[in-house]
Each structure stands twice: as C-alpha cells, then as structure tokens.
Design a protein around this motif. Sequence first.
Motif, short mmCIF file in Angstrom:
data_model
loop_
_atom_site.label_atom_id
_atom_site.label_comp_id
_atom_site.label_asym_id
_atom_site.label_seq_id
_atom_site.Cartn_x
_atom_site.Cartn_y
_atom_site.Cartn_z
N LEU A 28 0.81 -1.18 0.00
CA LEU A 28 0.00 0.00 0.00
C LEU A 28 0.85 1.24 0.00
O LEU A 28 0.44 2.25 -0.49
N ALA A 29 2.06 1.13 0.52
CA ALA A 29 2.84 2.36 0.66
C ALA A 29 3.41 2.83 -0.67
O ALA A 29 3.41 4.01 -0.97
N SER A 30 3.89 1.91 -1.48
CA SER A 30 4.48 2.33 -2.76
C SER A 30 4.36 1.18 -3.75
O SER A 30 3.88 0.12 -3.42
N GLY A 31 4.83 1.40 -4.98
CA GLY A 31 4.78 0.33 -5.98
C GLY A 31 3.42 0.25 -6.63
O GLY A 31 2.47 0.91 -6.23
N GLU A 32 3.37 -0.63 -7.66
CA GLU A 32 2.15 -0.79 -8.46
C GLU A 32 1.05 -1.44 -7.61
O GLU A 32 1.33 -2.37 -6.86
N CYS A 56 -9.63 14.10 -1.41
CA CYS A 56 -8.42 13.35 -1.77
C CYS A 56 -7.98 13.60 -3.21
O CYS A 56 -6.82 13.39 -3.55
N SER A 57 -8.90 14.06 -4.06
CA SER A 57 -8.57 14.12 -5.49
C SER A 57 -7.43 15.11 -5.78
O SER A 57 -6.73 14.97 -6.76
N GLY A 58 -7.23 16.10 -4.91
CA GLY A 58 -6.17 17.09 -5.18
C GLY A 58 -4.80 16.66 -4.69
O GLY A 58 -3.80 17.27 -5.06
N TYR A 59 -4.73 15.64 -3.84
CA TYR A 59 -3.45 15.27 -3.21
C TYR A 59 -2.67 14.27 -4.06
O TYR A 59 -3.26 13.44 -4.74
N LYS A 60 -1.34 14.36 -4.00
CA LYS A 60 -0.51 13.40 -4.72
C LYS A 60 -0.80 12.01 -4.18
O LYS A 60 -0.73 11.78 -2.97
N GLU A 61 -1.07 11.10 -5.13
CA GLU A 61 -1.50 9.77 -4.70
C GLU A 61 -0.45 9.05 -3.86
O GLU A 61 -0.75 8.41 -2.88
N ARG A 62 0.84 9.22 -4.25
CA ARG A 62 1.85 8.45 -3.49
C ARG A 62 1.97 8.98 -2.06
O ARG A 62 2.20 8.20 -1.14
N CYS A 63 1.78 10.28 -1.84
CA CYS A 63 1.80 10.82 -0.47
C CYS A 63 0.64 10.22 0.32
O CYS A 63 0.81 9.74 1.44
#
Length: 300
Positions: A28-32, A56-63
């Motif tokens: 969940l933290a990173s990767g595909e 949530c739509s405005g925030y960088k997904e990986r963060c």
Amino acid sequence: MSEASDERHQRLRRALQALPVAPSSLPLASGELTPRDAAELEELKLLITRHVGLDCSGYKERCLRRRIAVRMRARGMHRYRDYGKLLEDDIAERDRLLDTVMINVSKFFRNAEVWDALRTIVVPELFAVEGPVRLWSAGCAGGEEPYSLAILLHEYAVAKRLPLDRLEILATDIDEGALAAARRAEYGAYALAETSDAVRDRWFEATDSTYRVRSEVRSLVRFEQLDLLRDEYPAGLHLIICRNVIIYFEREMQDRIFERFAASLVPTGFLVLGKVETLFGANAAGFNVAASRERIFRRT
Ligand SMILES: C[S@@+](CC[C@H](N)C(=O)[O-])C[C@H]1O[C@@H](n2cnc3c(N)ncnc32)[C@H](O)[C@@H]1O
C-alpha cells in the motif's frame, strides 16, 4: 459443459473467493497496485472525503498512500476495504488519519535565510504600503509560521518606531486541531530549535516546560479554518506565505492554486513558497522572482 463439471466449477469459484488474501500483501505504501487494490483505494478515498472531509482528489496519490499505510499498519490492517470499514465505525480513527495525512510539522523561523530575506526585502515594503496591509499564512499548521512573521513585523516596528495597527495576519489551515494548538500558542523546545535566544527571550513567556508567544505578537494574528482546495481565498493581500503545503498536491491542483494566489494578491504583492517548491511555466508568467533561492516571488 456437463452439470457435474459446472457444479465443480462453481464449488472451485466459491472456494477461491473464500481464500484469505495473503496478509503480507500490504500493497500500500508504494509500488504498483493490483487492480483490486486500486479499486479499493478509490472506494476508500470516497469514504475519506465523506467521513474525514478531505478532498483526496487534489493530493498526490503516493503521499496519500504512504500516509494511509501508516495508519493501516498502526491498526494491523492489510486491505483498503477493511480500513474503510474501520473509518465508518471509528470516529477517533478519522482524526488520527487526518493528523497523519496533514503532517502539521513546523518550526519558528524555519529556513533562516528565508526569514533574513523577508526581513530585508519584504518587511520594509510592507510598511511602505499606504492603508491596511493584509498578510496570509496559508497552511499555517500550529501557528509557528504566522507568529514568526508577526515577530518580524514587531521587531521592524520597534526599531523604526512605527505603528503596527495597519497590519493584520490571517493564518489558515484545513486542520482544526492544528488551529486549536495555534491559538494556544504554547510550544516546546522542538518548535524553537531554529530561534535565537534573543528572539525567544524577547517574544515568548517561559513556563516550566513550554514557551508561550507573548500577547502583543498573538494579537496580530487571526486564525481561521480554510481548505485550499475547496474554500474561497481572501482578497487584496500584500503577502501570501504558503510553505511546504502545495508539495502534497497534484501538479494540476498546484497550478490552480497559484492562479488563485495571483488573483488574491494586489499587484507587486509577494508570494513565499517552501524551499523545495516553485512556480512553473504559465504560472511563473504572473510573477517575477524577488529572491530565487528563498523562493520569494512578486506578482506582476
Ligand atoms: C508541513 S505543514 C506546513 C506548515 C508551515 N507552512 C511550514 O512550512 O512550517 C503542512 C500544512 O498544510 C496543511 N494542509 C494540508 N492540506 C491542506 C488544504 N487542503 N488546505 C489547507 N491546509 C492544508 C496541513 O494541515 C499542515 O498544517
């Protein structure tokens, strides 16, 4: 397909569905993400928007994924869907998630060179403005940044024997908890780690374990809740300081915010960003650089 084999097929399918998901797959933290995780994440984002009030739509997904993973790990969860269910039932978890996503870390006079540039380039100009002077600290966390600005203004006013009553700092954040701490104005050693002893002794009252910002500094700052992605911005501003906030937003959202900042500033008004943030392309067109390393821009 025969009836028998059809039934075998159905049994197999049911058995497969009943299989637990491998617990090690904290995706969940990173990767595909697998398609299933991606779908669950989308569902979770809707729940977060509904229950936590965070768009949530405005925030960088990986963060976002990294932060959500922190809370899921803390609650021993491996699936976005389970965490979504938890958010529906557990109100305290909603606050914890918001705290984790928001990262309200700040310090007084963080990045000393920026405050030096503000002191020498920006503050004298603010005092030269005729009439009311309006400053905005956007994403102010626990108040360290707007109070630092207020201290700078006080020091200049004292040195030049100027009145301060024309100046007002509006400080906003999305996070009510951070704003409550900002209004208390009490800080530990960490928040003052980049503050000189002279400034600390002059502008803070020391108690046993904390330092409280003095009332003359506090009275210059007004705190309000404001979501940069959803709410209206104030207008007629002479300075916006928004550091270490837009870094969490998607590029498109950053562009939109810069356009709105430009509209909020008076011509020649200042915009101060964080050390790792900058204006790109079309947005840079609305601003000149006032101090490039310190990320201070000026509206054209
Ligand atoms: C790392 S702190 C920055 C604090 C301060 N500006 C500094 O640089 O020291 C980021 C702040 O942005 C706020 N924030 C995040 N999303 C926001 C939004 N959509 N609207 C307003 N503030 C937001 C967080 O609550 C947090 O207090």
